[in-house]
Write a protein that holds these residues in place. Sequence first.
Motif, PDB file in Angstrom:
ATOM      1  N   VAL A   7      -1.651  60.877 122.822  1.00  0.00           N
ATOM      2  CA  VAL A   7      -0.799  60.405 121.891  1.00  0.00           C
ATOM      3  C   VAL A   7      -0.645  59.125 121.527  1.00  0.00           C
ATOM      4  CG1 VAL A   7       0.085  62.748 121.288  1.00  0.00           C
ATOM      5  CG2 VAL A   7       1.114  61.192 122.675  1.00  0.00           C
ATOM      6  N   PHE A   8      -0.085  58.492 120.678  1.00  0.00           N
ATOM      7  CA  PHE A   8       0.305  56.960 120.293  1.00  0.00           C
ATOM      8  C   PHE A   8       1.705  56.972 121.250  1.00  0.00           C
ATOM      9  CE2 PHE A   8      -2.882  55.750 117.586  1.00  0.00           C
ATOM     10  CZ  PHE A   8      -3.034  56.734 116.439  1.00  0.00           C
ATOM     11  N   THR A   9       1.715  55.818 121.652  1.00  0.00           N
ATOM     12  CA  THR A   9       3.032  55.397 122.340  1.00  0.00           C
ATOM     13  C   THR A   9       3.582  54.204 121.765  1.00  0.00           C
ATOM     14  OG1 THR A   9       1.963  54.462 124.170  1.00  0.00           O
ATOM     15  CG2 THR A   9       2.669  56.606 124.335  1.00  0.00           C
ATOM     16  N   PRO A  10       4.873  53.853 121.585  1.00  0.00           N
ATOM     17  CA  PRO A  10       5.225  52.619 121.071  1.00  0.00           C
ATOM     18  C   PRO A  10       5.078  51.613 122.069  1.00  0.00           C
ATOM     19  CG  PRO A  10       6.938  54.366 120.935  1.00  0.00           C
ATOM     20  CD  PRO A  10       5.834  55.152 121.623  1.00  0.00           C
ATOM     21  N   GLY A  11       4.683  50.469 121.650  1.00  0.00           N
ATOM     22  CA  GLY A  11       4.233  49.257 122.463  1.00  0.00           C
ATOM     23  C   GLY A  11       2.889  49.118 123.030  1.00  0.00           C
ATOM     24  N   GLY A  12       2.196  50.116 122.789  1.00  0.00           N
ATOM     25  CA  GLY A  12       0.856  50.209 123.128  1.00  0.00           C
ATOM     26  C   GLY A  12       0.633  50.883 124.433  1.00  0.00           C
ATOM     27  N   GLY A  13       1.565  51.551 125.113  1.00  0.00           N
ATOM     28  CA  GLY A  13       1.614  52.038 126.394  1.00  0.00           C
ATOM     29  C   GLY A  13       0.649  53.186 126.542  1.00  0.00           C
ATOM     30  N   GLY A  14       0.551  54.033 127.714  1.00  0.00           N
ATOM     31  CA  GLY A  14      -0.691  55.034 127.764  1.00  0.00           C
ATOM     32  C   GLY A  14      -1.197  54.887 128.940  1.00  0.00           C
ATOM     33  N   HIS A  15      -2.472  55.676 128.940  1.00  0.00           N
ATOM     34  CA  HIS A  15      -3.105  55.640 130.353  1.00  0.00           C
ATOM     35  C   HIS A  15      -4.354  55.053 129.901  1.00  0.00           C
ATOM     36  CE1 HIS A  15       0.255  58.039 131.649  1.00  0.00           C
ATOM     37  NE2 HIS A  15      -0.521  58.656 132.380  1.00  0.00           N
ATOM     38  N   ALA A  16      -5.108  54.279 130.598  1.00  0.00           N
ATOM     39  CA  ALA A  16      -6.511  53.837 130.274  1.00  0.00           C
ATOM     40  C   ALA A  16      -7.421  54.488 130.672  1.00  0.00           C
ATOM     41  CB  ALA A  16      -6.504  52.179 130.966  1.00  0.00           C
ATOM     42  N   PRO A  17      -8.520  54.791 130.173  1.00  0.00           N
ATOM     43  CA  PRO A  17      -9.733  55.580 130.542  1.00  0.00           C
ATOM     44  C   PRO A  17     -10.155  54.970 132.099  1.00  0.00           C
ATOM     45  CG  PRO A  17     -10.402  54.202 128.680  1.00  0.00           C
ATOM     46  CD  PRO A  17      -8.962  53.990 128.656  1.00  0.00           C
ATOM     47  N   PRO A  18     -10.646  56.018 132.760  1.00  0.00           N
ATOM     48  CA  PRO A  18     -11.093  55.622 134.053  1.00  0.00           C
ATOM     49  C   PRO A  18     -12.201  54.610 134.043  1.00  0.00           C
ATOM     50  CG  PRO A  18     -11.713  57.893 133.620  1.00  0.00           C
ATOM     51  CD  PRO A  18     -10.923  57.450 132.580  1.00  0.00           C
ATOM     52  N   PRO A  19     -12.373  53.607 134.835  1.00  0.00           N
ATOM     53  CA  PRO A  19     -13.299  52.616 134.687  1.00  0.00           C
ATOM     54  C   PRO A  19     -14.717  52.993 135.154  1.00  0.00           C
ATOM     55  CG  PRO A  19     -12.106  52.166 136.691  1.00  0.00           C
ATOM     56  CD  PRO A  19     -11.370  53.402 135.892  1.00  0.00           C
ATOM     57  N   GLY A  20     -15.498  52.280 134.649  1.00  0.00           N
ATOM     58  CA  GLY A  20     -17.088  52.634 134.988  1.00  0.00           C
ATOM     59  C   GLY A  20     -17.525  53.961 134.175  1.00  0.00           C
ATOM     60  N   GLY A  21     -18.284  54.803 135.079  1.00  0.00           N
ATOM     61  CA  GLY A  21     -18.782  55.824 134.360  1.00  0.00           C
ATOM     62  C   GLY A  21     -20.349  56.011 134.974  1.00  0.00           C
ATOM     63  N   SER A  22     -20.887  57.239 134.953  1.00  0.00           N
ATOM     64  CA  SER A  22     -22.543  57.427 135.112  1.00  0.00           C
ATOM     65  C   SER A  22     -23.090  56.814 134.070  1.00  0.00           C
ATOM     66  CB  SER A  22     -22.711  58.558 135.824  1.00  0.00           C
ATOM     67  OG  SER A  22     -22.287  59.569 134.849  1.00  0.00           O
ATOM     68  N   ALA A  23     -24.530  56.705 134.370  1.00  0.00           N
ATOM     69  CA  ALA A  23     -25.376  56.405 133.094  1.00  0.00           C
ATOM     70  C   ALA A  23     -25.385  57.757 132.365  1.00  0.00           C
ATOM     71  CB  ALA A  23     -26.366  55.807 133.852  1.00  0.00           C
ATOM     72  N   ALA A  24     -25.373  58.929 133.078  1.00  0.00           N
ATOM     73  CA  ALA A  24     -25.653  60.070 132.254  1.00  0.00           C
ATOM     74  C   ALA A  24     -24.687  60.479 131.522  1.00  0.00           C
ATOM     75  CB  ALA A  24     -25.954  61.285 133.439  1.00  0.00           C
ATOM     76  N   SER A  25     -23.202  59.940 131.672  1.00  0.00           N
ATOM     77  CA  SER A  25     -22.234  60.433 130.909  1.00  0.00           C
ATOM     78  C   SER A  25     -21.975  59.867 129.485  1.00  0.00           C
ATOM     79  CB  SER A  25     -21.066  60.202 131.483  1.00  0.00           C
ATOM     80  OG  SER A  25     -20.828  58.813 131.665  1.00  0.00           O
ATOM     81  N   PRO A  26     -21.625  60.581 128.359  1.00  0.00           N
ATOM     82  CA  PRO A  26     -21.829  59.905 127.091  1.00  0.00           C
ATOM     83  C   PRO A  26     -20.893  58.645 126.906  1.00  0.00           C
ATOM     84  CG  PRO A  26     -20.580  62.145 127.224  1.00  0.00           C
ATOM     85  CD  PRO A  26     -21.187  61.928 128.576  1.00  0.00           C
ATOM     86  N   PRO A  27     -20.949  57.787 126.288  1.00  0.00           N
ATOM     87  CA  PRO A  27     -20.199  56.751 126.012  1.00  0.00           C
ATOM     88  C   PRO A  27     -18.604  57.280 125.581  1.00  0.00           C
ATOM     89  CG  PRO A  27     -21.803  56.660 124.191  1.00  0.00           C
ATOM     90  CD  PRO A  27     -22.131  57.788 125.084  1.00  0.00           C
ATOM     91  N   ALA A  28     -17.619  56.565 126.256  1.00  0.00           N
ATOM     92  CA  ALA A  28     -16.332  56.964 125.989  1.00  0.00           C
ATOM     93  C   ALA A  28     -15.797  56.629 124.648  1.00  0.00           C
ATOM     94  CB  ALA A  28     -15.374  56.310 127.147  1.00  0.00           C
ATOM     95  N   GLU A  29     -15.125  57.523 124.071  1.00  0.00           N
ATOM     96  CA  GLU A  29     -14.333  57.061 122.783  1.00  0.00           C
ATOM     97  C   GLU A  29     -13.356  56.148 122.922  1.00  0.00           C
ATOM     98  OE1 GLU A  29     -14.122  58.724 119.412  1.00  0.00           O
ATOM     99  OE2 GLU A  29     -15.962  59.856 119.889  1.00  0.00           O
ATOM    100  N   PRO A  30     -12.926  55.006 121.854  1.00  0.00           N
ATOM    101  CA  PRO A  30     -11.872  54.224 122.142  1.00  0.00           C
ATOM    102  C   PRO A  30     -10.710  54.994 122.398  1.00  0.00           C
ATOM    103  CG  PRO A  30     -13.111  53.713 120.422  1.00  0.00           C
ATOM    104  CD  PRO A  30     -13.902  55.021 120.769  1.00  0.00           C
ATOM    105  N   SER A  31      -9.759  54.291 123.011  1.00  0.00           N
ATOM    106  CA  SER A  31      -8.525  55.113 123.274  1.00  0.00           C
ATOM    107  C   SER A  31      -7.797  55.245 121.735  1.00  0.00           C
ATOM    108  CB  SER A  31      -7.743  53.950 124.285  1.00  0.00           C
ATOM    109  OG  SER A  31      -6.254  54.604 124.397  1.00  0.00           O
ATOM    110  N   LEU A  32      -6.976  56.380 122.010  1.00  0.00           N
ATOM    111  CA  LEU A  32      -6.089  56.664 120.873  1.00  0.00           C
ATOM    112  C   LEU A  32      -4.698  56.108 120.890  1.00  0.00           C
ATOM    113  CD1 LEU A  32      -7.270  60.297 119.937  1.00  0.00           C
ATOM    114  CD2 LEU A  32      -8.001  58.009 119.101  1.00  0.00           C
ATOM    115  N   THR A  33      -4.514  55.021 121.815  1.00  0.00           N
ATOM    116  CA  THR A  33      -3.266  54.654 122.164  1.00  0.00           C
ATOM    117  C   THR A  33      -2.941  53.485 120.914  1.00  0.00           C
ATOM    118  OG1 THR A  33      -3.141  55.664 124.201  1.00  0.00           O
ATOM    119  CG2 THR A  33      -1.536  53.651 123.763  1.00  0.00           C
ATOM    120  N   VAL A  34      -2.127  53.333 120.621  1.00  0.00           N
ATOM    121  CA  VAL A  34      -1.759  52.290 119.664  1.00  0.00           C
ATOM    122  C   VAL A  34      -0.365  51.750 119.453  1.00  0.00           C
ATOM    123  CG1 VAL A  34      -1.426  53.434 117.492  1.00  0.00           C
ATOM    124  CG2 VAL A  34      -2.603  51.118 117.264  1.00  0.00           C
ATOM    125  N   GLY A  35      -0.105  50.426 119.468  1.00  0.00           N
ATOM    126  CA  GLY A  35       1.299  50.039 119.563  1.00  0.00           C
ATOM    127  C   GLY A  35       1.913  50.523 117.989  1.00  0.00           C
ATOM    128  N   GLY A  36       3.518  50.570 117.924  1.00  0.00           N
ATOM    129  CA  GLY A  36       4.035  50.840 116.858  1.00  0.00           C
ATOM    130  C   GLY A  36       3.953  50.183 115.671  1.00  0.00           C
TER     131      GLY A  36
END
Length: 181
Positions: A7-36
Amino acid sequence: QAELNRVFTPGGGGHAPPPGGSAASPPAEPSLTVGGDAALLLPALFDAVADVAAALAADDLAGTHSASAKLSASWAAAIANPAGGGDLDGLLPSPPSHGGLADLASARLCFRPYLKRVVAVAEAHRARGGPFPYTLQRCPMFPSRSESSVWLQRPGPRANPYFGAEMLGCGTEIADTQPAR
């Protein structure tokens, strides 16, 4: 699924997606965290998206082109806004252009991936308690019985943008606790 539940959190907080990823995994969606500040820009974009969906539901190709141009202009104005526009640029990609598409079937296919992303953002915005005078709908028939499509519309009779007059009322409303697919 974790991205859709974020969910959105004021000030753009939240958890970042894990860094990296295997070549076989699908590309990550952009974060749904957005500032107020950026969240305040979303209602105008949702309104423009609802206009495109309504034009598709009305089987109006010219109206779809016009609403799509307005959506692109709204998106450009939102991301240029110094109060949170940069956050939106990563949240929602540039909308597809319908201007060169010659038929409704192509316009519907073109708009579907963008609309699916908008609905994910709308669900997070709605869960955060942001203003949301729309309903989220799901059609179980597009493009096949095994794949559902979602859309955002203003309250009122269901108006399926994926089938228009052929199956205007096909679909179900997505409840607050039911994630989109």
